[in-house]
Design a protein around this motif. Structure first.
Motif, short mmCIF file in Angstrom:
data_model
loop_
_atom_site.label_atom_id
_atom_site.label_comp_id
_atom_site.label_asym_id
_atom_site.label_seq_id
_atom_site.Cartn_x
_atom_site.Cartn_y
_atom_site.Cartn_z
N SER A 1 35.51 30.49 48.33
CA SER A 1 36.66 30.82 48.99
C SER A 1 37.26 29.42 49.40
O SER A 1 38.42 29.38 50.11
CB SER A 1 35.97 31.25 50.48
N ASP A 2 37.00 28.34 48.73
CA ASP A 2 37.65 26.92 48.85
C ASP A 2 38.58 26.62 47.63
O ASP A 2 37.81 26.54 46.68
CB ASP A 2 36.56 26.01 49.23
N ALA A 3 39.82 26.59 47.47
CA ALA A 3 40.50 26.37 46.37
C ALA A 3 40.10 24.97 45.84
O ALA A 3 40.10 24.72 44.62
CB ALA A 3 41.94 26.45 46.93
N GLY A 4 39.95 24.13 46.73
CA GLY A 4 39.56 22.66 46.33
C GLY A 4 38.33 22.63 45.70
O GLY A 4 38.41 22.05 44.50
N ALA A 5 37.41 23.47 46.10
CA ALA A 5 36.15 23.50 45.35
C ALA A 5 36.18 23.95 43.99
O ALA A 5 35.47 23.58 43.15
CB ALA A 5 34.93 24.23 46.19
N LEU B 1 33.54 34.56 31.90
CA LEU B 1 33.43 34.36 33.48
C LEU B 1 33.11 35.61 34.12
O LEU B 1 33.74 36.77 33.83
CB LEU B 1 35.14 33.79 34.02
N ILE B 2 31.93 35.57 34.97
CA ILE B 2 31.64 36.76 35.57
C ILE B 2 32.12 36.35 37.39
O ILE B 2 31.37 35.71 37.76
CB ILE B 2 30.18 37.30 35.45
N ASN B 3 32.98 36.86 37.90
CA ASN B 3 33.20 36.81 39.22
C ASN B 3 32.43 37.98 40.22
O ASN B 3 32.94 39.08 40.20
CB ASN B 3 34.79 37.08 39.48
N ASN B 4 31.39 37.43 40.50
CA ASN B 4 30.36 38.18 41.11
C ASN B 4 30.18 37.70 42.76
O ASN B 4 29.92 39.00 43.57
CB ASN B 4 28.93 38.03 40.48
N ALA B 5 30.56 36.53 43.03
CA ALA B 5 30.36 36.13 44.78
C ALA B 5 31.17 37.31 45.58
O ALA B 5 32.16 37.47 45.14
CB ALA B 5 30.78 34.85 44.65
N GLY B 6 30.28 37.54 46.50
CA GLY B 6 30.95 38.51 47.46
C GLY B 6 30.13 38.47 48.86
O GLY B 6 29.08 38.17 48.84
N GLU B 7 30.95 39.03 49.82
CA GLU B 7 30.16 39.27 51.24
C GLU B 7 30.90 40.56 51.77
O GLU B 7 31.81 41.00 51.54
CB GLU B 7 30.70 38.16 52.15
N MET B 8 29.98 41.34 52.53
CA MET B 8 29.99 42.62 52.90
C MET B 8 29.63 42.53 54.37
O MET B 8 28.38 42.26 54.57
CB MET B 8 29.39 43.81 52.16
N ARG B 9 30.43 42.77 55.47
CA ARG B 9 30.04 42.86 56.66
C ARG B 9 30.44 44.00 57.28
O ARG B 9 31.50 44.93 56.86
CB ARG B 9 30.66 41.82 57.54
N ALA B 10 29.57 44.67 58.40
CA ALA B 10 29.76 45.70 59.46
C ALA B 10 30.93 45.21 60.22
O ALA B 10 30.38 44.14 60.95
CB ALA B 10 28.95 46.32 59.89
N ILE B 11 32.33 45.73 60.42
CA ILE B 11 33.05 44.89 61.27
C ILE B 11 33.63 46.35 62.19
O ILE B 11 34.30 47.24 61.49
CB ILE B 11 34.13 44.37 60.83
N LEU C 1 38.34 38.55 47.24
CA LEU C 1 39.58 38.72 46.65
C LEU C 1 40.27 37.43 46.06
O LEU C 1 40.64 37.33 45.02
CB LEU C 1 40.48 39.69 47.51
N MET C 2 40.39 36.82 46.79
CA MET C 2 41.31 35.43 46.64
C MET C 2 40.33 34.47 45.84
O MET C 2 40.83 33.88 44.96
CB MET C 2 41.61 34.61 47.77
N GLY C 3 38.96 34.61 45.94
CA GLY C 3 38.17 33.69 45.33
C GLY C 3 38.21 34.13 43.57
O GLY C 3 38.49 33.36 42.72
N PRO C 4 38.02 35.45 43.26
CA PRO C 4 38.26 35.80 41.98
C PRO C 4 39.53 35.36 41.25
O PRO C 4 39.70 35.01 40.30
CB PRO C 4 37.79 37.44 41.85
N MET C 5 40.63 35.77 42.07
CA MET C 5 42.12 35.44 41.49
C MET C 5 42.21 33.96 41.34
O MET C 5 42.62 33.73 40.16
CB MET C 5 43.12 35.75 42.73
N ARG C 6 41.77 33.20 42.40
CA ARG C 6 41.65 31.53 42.08
C ARG C 6 40.91 31.32 40.70
O ARG C 6 41.15 30.40 40.11
CB ARG C 6 41.23 31.00 43.21
N MET C 7 39.73 31.76 40.74
CA MET C 7 38.91 31.29 39.69
C MET C 7 39.24 31.85 38.30
O MET C 7 39.33 30.88 37.27
CB MET C 7 37.46 32.16 39.51
N VAL C 8 39.75 33.03 38.07
CA VAL C 8 40.65 33.44 36.90
C VAL C 8 41.79 32.59 36.63
O VAL C 8 42.02 31.80 35.50
CB VAL C 8 41.16 34.93 37.09
N GLN C 9 42.65 32.17 37.36
CA GLN C 9 43.76 31.25 37.31
C GLN C 9 43.44 29.96 36.75
O GLN C 9 44.01 29.29 35.98
CB GLN C 9 44.59 31.29 38.75
#
Length: 260
Positions: free
Chosen positions: A60-64, A82-92, A112-120
């Motif tokens: 979730s951190d672009a700098g990271a 590259l396997i984009n697997n990290a995720g979080e799921m919450r009841a909201i 969503l933004m995490g995988p997009m940034r990882m790919v890019q």
């Protein structure tokens, strides 16, 4: 694609699908790199799977992600999966006015933004390899709304759309784009929902079997992999979307009625 002698980076590799991918792909003779936010959990993986390379990083951190790329590309210039697997799921509950605006979209940043940034960030390196692959882990929930977890559902639908577009744009490259449409499974991500009304624990798929099917799909170049009930959900999402939504709406109905 070949299932051995790859160098594979897996985000969110300390538990659930990520850990299953790491252990099974390591056993097939691959170099495995995993990321996670919790250093203590990464240290545990180093003990359980001493052949795995670990990096503390937050998708979730672009700098990271930029820092991760510098480290990984320097140490593993042959990275080809590259396997984009990290995720979080919450009841909201969207009725809950106390939910802060920044906290509301946390899953968007991770899922969503995490995988997009990882790919890019990693795509130029992947393109240099003779054979390369990206796998984005979505969910059966990408095929239907899941009212008790509205932000998670939106991120997985978005990631599915992005993955399809990515596949089109990379069709003339040596990078194959896979999607794992995962059904409900007995992982820490889903365990938090087990006591909620409307949940049928018997429908949860064993994560080991699920990842076995995912790896088999990779080996057969199945660009969209539907383990277990995910294939049924795919069919039902076309034939009876209203029925699917009605069933999904039963999960956490009491929570959605009372929260806020």
């Amino acid at each position: 694609m070949k299932l051995n002698n790859n160098t594979i980076l897996i985000t969110g590799g300390t538990s659930g699908f990520g850990l299953e991918f790491a252990s099974k792909l390591l056993a097939l003779g691959n170099t495995i790199i995993i990321t996670g936010r919790n250093q203590a959990k990464l240290d545990e993986i180093n003990k359980k799977l001493p052949g795995v390379h670990t990096f503390k990083s937050d998708v979730s951190d672009a700098g990271a992600i930029e820092q991760l790329y510098k480290q990984v590309s320097a140490q593993f210039p042959s990275l080809n999966v590259l396997i984009n697997n990290a995720g979080e799921m919450r009841a909201i509950s969207l009725n809950d006015a106390s939910t802060g605006l920044r906290d509301l979209t946390r899953e968007v940043e991770i899922n969503l933004m995490g995988p997009m940034r990882m790919v890019q960030q990693f795509l130029p390196l992947l393109k240099q390899q003779n054979e390369a692959a990206i796998m984005n882990v979505t969910s059966g929930i990408a095929l239907m709304p899941f009212p008790v977890s509205p932000i998670y559902g939106a991120t997985k639908s978005g990631l599915r759309s992005y993955t399809k577009s990515l596949r089109v744009q990379l069709k003339n490259s040596r990078v194959k784009v896979f999607e794992l449409i995962a059904p409900g499974s007995s992982t820490p991500l889903n365990d938090q929902f087990m006591d909620m009304d409307g949940i049928n624990a018997n429908l949860m798929m064993d994560p080991g079997k699920l990842i076995d099917m995912a790896i088999a799909g990779l080996g057969k170049d199945k660009l969209e992999i539907y383990p277990g009930l995910a294939r049924v959900m795919k069919i039902m999402s076309r034939l009876a979307p209203g029925f699917l939504l009605k069933q999904a709406s039963k999960v956490g109905a009491k929570f959605m009625e009372t929260a806020g």
